[in-house]
Structure formats: structure tokens, C-alpha cells
Design a protein around this motif. Structure first.
Motif, mmCIF file in Angstrom:
data_model
loop_
_atom_site.group_PDB
_atom_site.id
_atom_site.type_symbol
_atom_site.label_atom_id
_atom_site.label_comp_id
_atom_site.label_asym_id
_atom_site.label_seq_id
_atom_site.Cartn_x
_atom_site.Cartn_y
_atom_site.Cartn_z
ATOM 1 N N ALA A 1 0.835 -1.217 0.000
ATOM 2 C CA ALA A 1 0.000 0.000 0.000
ATOM 3 C C ALA A 1 0.866 1.262 0.000
ATOM 4 C CB ALA A 1 -0.968 0.008 1.182
ATOM 5 N N SER A 2 2.006 1.176 -0.682
ATOM 6 C CA SER A 2 2.910 2.341 -0.748
ATOM 7 C C SER A 2 3.454 2.490 -2.169
ATOM 8 C CB SER A 2 4.066 2.166 0.238
ATOM 9 O OG SER A 2 4.795 0.990 -0.052
ATOM 10 N N ALA A 3 4.008 3.679 -2.457
ATOM 11 C CA ALA A 3 4.510 3.994 -3.798
ATOM 12 C C ALA A 3 5.811 3.253 -4.076
ATOM 13 C CB ALA A 3 4.728 5.494 -3.917
ATOM 14 N N ILE A 4 5.823 2.454 -5.138
ATOM 15 C CA ILE A 4 7.005 1.671 -5.493
ATOM 16 C C ILE A 4 7.430 2.018 -6.921
ATOM 17 C CG2 ILE A 4 7.977 -0.671 -5.675
ATOM 18 C CD1 ILE A 4 6.931 -0.188 -2.876
ATOM 19 N N THR A 5 8.748 2.192 -7.120
ATOM 20 C CA THR A 5 9.271 2.406 -8.473
ATOM 21 C C THR A 5 10.439 1.461 -8.790
ATOM 22 O OG1 THR A 5 10.699 4.173 -7.638
ATOM 23 C CG2 THR A 5 8.597 4.851 -8.625
ATOM 24 N N ASP A 6 10.965 0.783 -7.783
ATOM 25 C CA ASP A 6 12.107 -0.109 -7.987
ATOM 26 C C ASP A 6 11.643 -1.445 -8.574
ATOM 27 O OD1 ASP A 6 15.052 -0.871 -7.257
ATOM 28 O OD2 ASP A 6 13.818 -2.498 -6.456
ATOM 29 N N GLU A 7 12.280 -1.859 -9.675
ATOM 30 C CA GLU A 7 11.853 -3.080 -10.386
ATOM 31 C C GLU A 7 11.912 -4.325 -9.511
ATOM 32 O OE1 GLU A 7 14.517 -0.972 -13.551
ATOM 33 O OE2 GLU A 7 14.136 -0.774 -11.393
ATOM 34 N N ASN A 8 12.955 -4.451 -8.711
ATOM 35 C CA ASN A 8 13.094 -5.646 -7.868
ATOM 36 C C ASN A 8 12.034 -5.700 -6.767
ATOM 37 O OD1 ASN A 8 15.314 -6.765 -9.265
ATOM 38 N ND2 ASN A 8 16.700 -5.352 -8.220
ATOM 39 N N GLU A 9 11.711 -4.544 -6.221
ATOM 40 C CA GLU A 9 10.630 -4.482 -5.221
ATOM 41 C C GLU A 9 9.296 -4.837 -5.864
ATOM 42 O OE1 GLU A 9 10.239 -1.282 -2.191
ATOM 43 O OE2 GLU A 9 12.100 -0.531 -3.093
#
Length: 297
Positions: free
Chosen positions: A228-236
Motif C-alpha cells: 500500500a505504498s509507492a514503489i518504483t524499484d523493479e526488484n521491489e
């Protein structure tokens, strides 16, 4: 800020996507490409199939994905998200729309996910139930006290939570929840216990496919179900997609976080208006709309 949101399983309807196919050569090309990738004419089922035909998991998930993603692609210059999110299956649509996955890779993963989930459903009788009118912590407490596997699966909006697990455990929990004061605790007509530990075989199968797929940095943050948070990292993004099958969809928390981060307007991309309704219940002042395509796309 503009948020674009993508629906999950249950939004399908007979005739979905036909207007896109008939009015946009670009959309038609993508649909035909999808038929080739899947190895069957999903367009026939989407455009002419019955509600029963569309309910089959191996059809439902790719059909909703295709409707959402192709609609997003026909928006052209009008598709300018500051953030995206998708409900369960819709997370894959959101990732393709935001440029983290190619159309082809996204469709292949969705198809593999649907088939893996179907297999997991067949291993053990399991189900889900909608609980209305209780606080989340009360539902969580009763699930924890019930014998067998039953967990909170979908946090849809305040006072609306879906539980998931073994048939007997879900039925027992429903009885206890009604005694606790739930307005409704209704078993849903679904094939299995999605977003519960019973999806572990599907998670393992999907994990291998996701690890072998190339992900790019998305054009904007994606608010993933797991965190429920903003993610931009491909691995995450990959790790969260893998975890998603066995952990809850935190939709309420995702929308609350998007609003806290500046979202004012939510555009639902795909069939139905379910997510717009949920957004309004989470935050009454939010502006909502359905995406509409341009016929010259």
C-alpha cells in the motif's frame, strides 16, 4: 494529481472490449496479438461469450487485463498518470500501462497466474466471503480465533472486508462474525481462497515466471497491494507481485496513501465502476471517472 486505477476479477461482462475492437485499428491489432499469444480466440469469448463462459479463471483474468490495458493504450496523450494502482489482477494491468512490463509479457504472466491459481483451487476445497459492517480489527481477531485456515484477504473499503480460506473455516468465521454484529457475512461464488496461504502452490509457480521476466522502471509510482505504498524499484515490484497471491489486497490503505500523496482525481481503466465506488467510500471528496477511448486511436 491524477491516479489511474485498474479493476480485478469480477468486473467482466459479456461484450467487453467489442467497442474498442470495432472502432480502433490499433486496439484490433492488440486483440489479435493476444489471441496468438494465448493460443485461443479470447476475443470470441469476450465479445460473444455468456457470463458463464467469462467466469472461467483462465478466461476472466486475461479478459479483464486486455480490456484495461488496451483501453489505456488507446487513450494516447490523454493517459498521463501521476500514480497507478490495480486491485489484485489489476496490478498487472497497471504495470503494463505504466511501462514496467511489455504488453506481451504482462499477458503471458496474467495467463500463467490464472492457470496456477486454478490448479491451486483444485488442490483443496476453499472459498471467500464478504463481511460488511465491522471494523477490520474485529474481523482479523475472529479469523485468528477460528480453527483452520481463514484470513483477511481484501481490504476493499472501511466496513467491507473479504475473508479467504478453507470452506469449513470460512463458514465458521461467518457465523462468528454475524454474532459479533456483521451486517452481512456472505460466502462468494468464487473458485478458491485467493490471497490466502492456500495459494502457496500458485505463488511458487508464478514466482518462477516473474523472475524470468524483464521489468522496467515504471513511468510513475505504482501503489502495490502488498505494501500500500509507492514503489518504483523493479526488484521491489517483482517481490511484491510474487507475495501478492498469498497476502491481502490492501486497497483501502493504498487509496488512503495515494490521497495522502496528493491524488485528487481517480480514473478507472477497464470494465465496470467497482473501484470508483470503493474510492468514494474511502474518501467521499475524491473525484472519480471512467476512462473513455478516442475512436481515431
Amino acid at each position: 494529481m491524477n491516479a489511474y486505477i485498474f479493476p480485478g476479477q469480477g468486473a467482466q461482462f459479456s461484450g467487453m472490449g467489442l467497442d474498442l475492437y470495432e472502432n480502433s485499428p490499433f486496439a484490433q491489432e492488440l486483440f489479435e496479438n493476444a489471441n496468438d499469444i494465448l493460443g485461443f480466440h479470447i476475443t470470441d469469448i469476450m465479445f460473444e461469450g455468456s457470463a458463464e463462459d467469462l467466469k472461467e479463471t483462465k478466461v476472466t483474468q486475461p479478459a479483464i487485463f486486455l480490456h484495461s490495458v488496451i483501453l489505456a493504450k488507446t487513450l494516447g496523450e490523454r493517459f498521463k498518470p501521476d500514480m497507478v494502482a490495480g486491485h489484485s489482477l489489476g496490478e498487472f494491468s497497471a504495470l503494463v500501462a505504466a511501462g514496467a512490463l511489455t504488453f506481451e509479457d504482462g499477458l503471458k504472466l496474467v495467463s500463467q497466474r490464472a492457470q496456477a491459481m486454478q490448479k491451486a483451487c483444485e488442490l483443496q476445497p476453499s472459498t471467500m466471503a464478504a463481511v460488511l459492517g465491522l471494523d477490520d480489527d474485529v474481523v482479523e481477531k475472529i479469523c485468528a480465533m477460528t480453527d483452520g485456515v481463514v484470513v483477511a484477504a481484501n481490504y476493499n473499503c472501511p466496513g467491507q472486508l473479504v475473508i479467504s480460506g478453507e470452506v469449513e473455516a470460512v463458514n465458521k468465521a461467518c457465523e462468528a462474525l454475524k454474532e459479533e454484529g456483521a451486517r452481512r457475512a456472505l460466502v462468494l461464488p468464487v473458485g478458491g481462497a485467493f490471497h490466502s496461504p492456500l495459494m502457496e502452490p500458485a505463488r511458487e509457480e508464478l514466482a518462477a515466471a516473474i523472475e524470468n521476466t524483464t521489468f522496467n522502471k515504471p513511468n510513475c509510482p505504482i501503489y502495490q497491494n502488498v505494501t500500500a505504498s509507492a514503489i518504483t524499484d523493479e526488484n521491489e515490484i517483482k517481490a511484491n507481485l510474487i507475495s501478492q497471491l498469498t497476502t491481502p489486497v490492501r486497497w483501502t490503505q493504498s487509496v488512503q496513501q495515494m490521497i495522502a500523496d496528493g491524488a485528487i482525481h481517480f480514473t478507472e481503466v477497464g470494465p465496470g465502476k467497482v473501484l470508483q465506488g470503493l474510492v468514494k467510500k474511502i474518501h467521499r471528496e475524491a473525484e472519480t471517472a471512467s476512462a473513455t477511448f478516442e475512436t481515431n486511436a
